[in-house]
Design a protein around this motif. Structure first.
Motif, short mmCIF file in Angstrom:
data_model
loop_
_atom_site.label_atom_id
_atom_site.label_comp_id
_atom_site.label_asym_id
_atom_site.label_seq_id
_atom_site.Cartn_x
_atom_site.Cartn_y
_atom_site.Cartn_z
N TRP A 44 -40.02 -34.78 -27.48
CA TRP A 44 -39.35 -35.52 -28.27
C TRP A 44 -37.87 -34.72 -28.97
O TRP A 44 -38.25 -33.59 -29.42
CB TRP A 44 -39.62 -36.62 -29.19
CG TRP A 44 -40.72 -37.45 -28.72
CD1 TRP A 44 -42.01 -37.37 -28.67
CD2 TRP A 44 -40.51 -38.76 -28.09
NE1 TRP A 44 -42.80 -38.42 -27.97
CE2 TRP A 44 -41.48 -39.26 -27.76
CE3 TRP A 44 -39.08 -39.35 -28.05
CZ2 TRP A 44 -41.65 -40.68 -27.04
CZ3 TRP A 44 -39.45 -40.69 -27.32
CH2 TRP A 44 -40.38 -41.23 -26.82
N ARG A 59 -36.55 -39.01 -25.75
CA ARG A 59 -37.02 -37.90 -24.60
C ARG A 59 -36.62 -38.26 -23.09
O ARG A 59 -35.99 -39.63 -22.90
CB ARG A 59 -38.44 -37.84 -24.56
CG ARG A 59 -39.11 -38.95 -23.95
CD ARG A 59 -40.75 -39.00 -23.94
NE ARG A 59 -41.34 -40.12 -23.34
CZ ARG A 59 -42.63 -40.40 -23.68
NH1 ARG A 59 -43.53 -39.55 -23.93
NH2 ARG A 59 -43.07 -41.45 -23.40
N GLY A 84 -44.42 -43.14 -29.90
CA GLY A 84 -44.12 -42.09 -28.86
C GLY A 84 -45.34 -41.69 -28.11
O GLY A 84 -45.15 -40.92 -27.30
#
Length: 86
Positions: A44, A59, A84
Protein backbone atom coordinates in the motif's frame (compact mmCIF):
# COMPACT_ATOMS: atom_id res chain seq x y z
CA UNK A 1 -15.04 11.99 2.59
CA UNK A 2 -18.48 13.61 2.63
CA UNK A 3 -18.00 14.62 6.25
CA UNK A 4 -14.71 16.26 5.33
CA UNK A 5 -16.32 18.20 2.48
CA UNK A 6 -19.12 19.38 4.81
CA UNK A 7 -16.59 20.35 7.48
CA UNK A 8 -14.62 22.52 5.07
CA UNK A 9 -17.86 23.96 3.68
CA UNK A 10 -18.72 25.28 7.13
CA UNK A 11 -15.36 27.04 7.27
CA UNK A 12 -15.58 28.59 3.81
CA UNK A 13 -17.82 27.97 0.80
CA UNK A 14 -14.70 27.85 -1.41
CA UNK A 15 -12.95 25.03 0.44
CA UNK A 16 -15.03 22.05 -0.75
CA UNK A 17 -14.24 22.94 -4.37
CA UNK A 18 -10.56 23.34 -3.56
CA UNK A 19 -10.57 19.96 -1.82
CA UNK A 20 -12.17 18.32 -4.86
CA UNK A 21 -9.58 19.94 -7.13
CA UNK A 22 -6.82 18.68 -4.88
CA UNK A 23 -8.26 15.15 -4.96
CA UNK A 24 -8.43 15.27 -8.76
CA UNK A 25 -4.82 16.42 -8.82
CA UNK A 26 -3.75 13.56 -6.53
CA UNK A 27 -5.54 11.00 -8.71
CA UNK A 28 -3.79 12.47 -11.75
CA UNK A 29 -0.40 12.21 -10.05
CA UNK A 30 -1.09 8.58 -9.16
CA UNK A 31 -2.14 7.80 -12.75
CA UNK A 32 1.02 9.39 -14.16
CA UNK A 33 3.39 7.70 -11.72
CA UNK A 34 1.70 4.98 -9.65
CA UNK A 35 4.97 3.70 -8.19
CA UNK A 36 6.20 7.18 -7.31
CA UNK A 37 4.72 7.38 -3.83
CA UNK A 38 6.06 5.88 -0.62
CA UNK A 39 5.00 2.49 0.63
CA UNK A 40 3.25 2.75 3.99
CA UNK A 41 2.32 -0.87 4.71
CA UNK A 42 2.96 -3.96 2.60
CA UNK A 43 2.19 -2.97 -0.99
CA UNK A 44 0.00 0.00 0.00
CA UNK A 45 1.18 3.49 -0.93
CA UNK A 46 0.15 6.96 0.19
CA UNK A 47 -0.27 9.99 -2.03
CA UNK A 48 -0.52 13.10 0.13
CA UNK A 49 -2.69 16.00 -0.89
CA UNK A 50 -0.65 19.18 -1.20
CA UNK A 51 -3.00 21.74 0.38
CA UNK A 52 -4.98 19.64 2.84
CA UNK A 53 -3.85 17.27 5.62
CA UNK A 54 -5.16 14.17 3.83
CA UNK A 55 -3.91 11.45 1.56
CA UNK A 56 -5.09 8.58 -0.61
CA UNK A 57 -4.04 5.05 0.31
CA UNK A 58 -3.77 2.81 -2.74
CA UNK A 59 -1.99 -0.12 -4.31
CA UNK A 60 -1.44 -1.52 -7.76
CA UNK A 61 -2.85 -5.00 -8.21
CA UNK A 62 -3.10 -6.72 -11.59
CA UNK A 63 -2.25 -3.40 -13.30
CA UNK A 64 -5.20 -1.69 -11.59
CA UNK A 65 -4.91 1.12 -9.05
CA UNK A 66 -7.06 0.30 -6.02
CA UNK A 67 -7.79 3.22 -3.69
CA UNK A 68 -8.81 1.96 -0.27
CA UNK A 69 -8.92 5.07 1.92
CA UNK A 70 -8.98 8.84 2.15
CA UNK A 71 -7.02 9.46 5.35
CA UNK A 72 -6.19 12.37 7.61
CA UNK A 73 -2.46 12.58 8.36
CA UNK A 74 -2.95 12.66 12.14
CA UNK A 75 -6.30 11.01 12.92
CA UNK A 76 -6.78 7.29 13.39
CA UNK A 77 -3.54 6.16 11.77
CA UNK A 78 -3.78 2.71 10.25
CA UNK A 79 -7.57 2.38 10.56
CA UNK A 80 -7.67 1.38 6.91
CA UNK A 81 -5.41 -1.66 7.41
CA UNK A 82 -8.35 -4.00 8.02
CA UNK A 83 -9.90 -2.91 4.72
CA UNK A 84 -6.79 -3.86 2.80
CA UNK A 85 -6.70 -7.52 3.69
CA UNK A 86 -7.27 -9.94 0.85
Amino acid sequence: MRETVRYYGRISPRLPGLLREELDSAVGRIRRNPLGFPLVEGDWRKCRLKRFPYGLIYRIKDDVVQVIAFTHHKRQPGYWLLRGRD
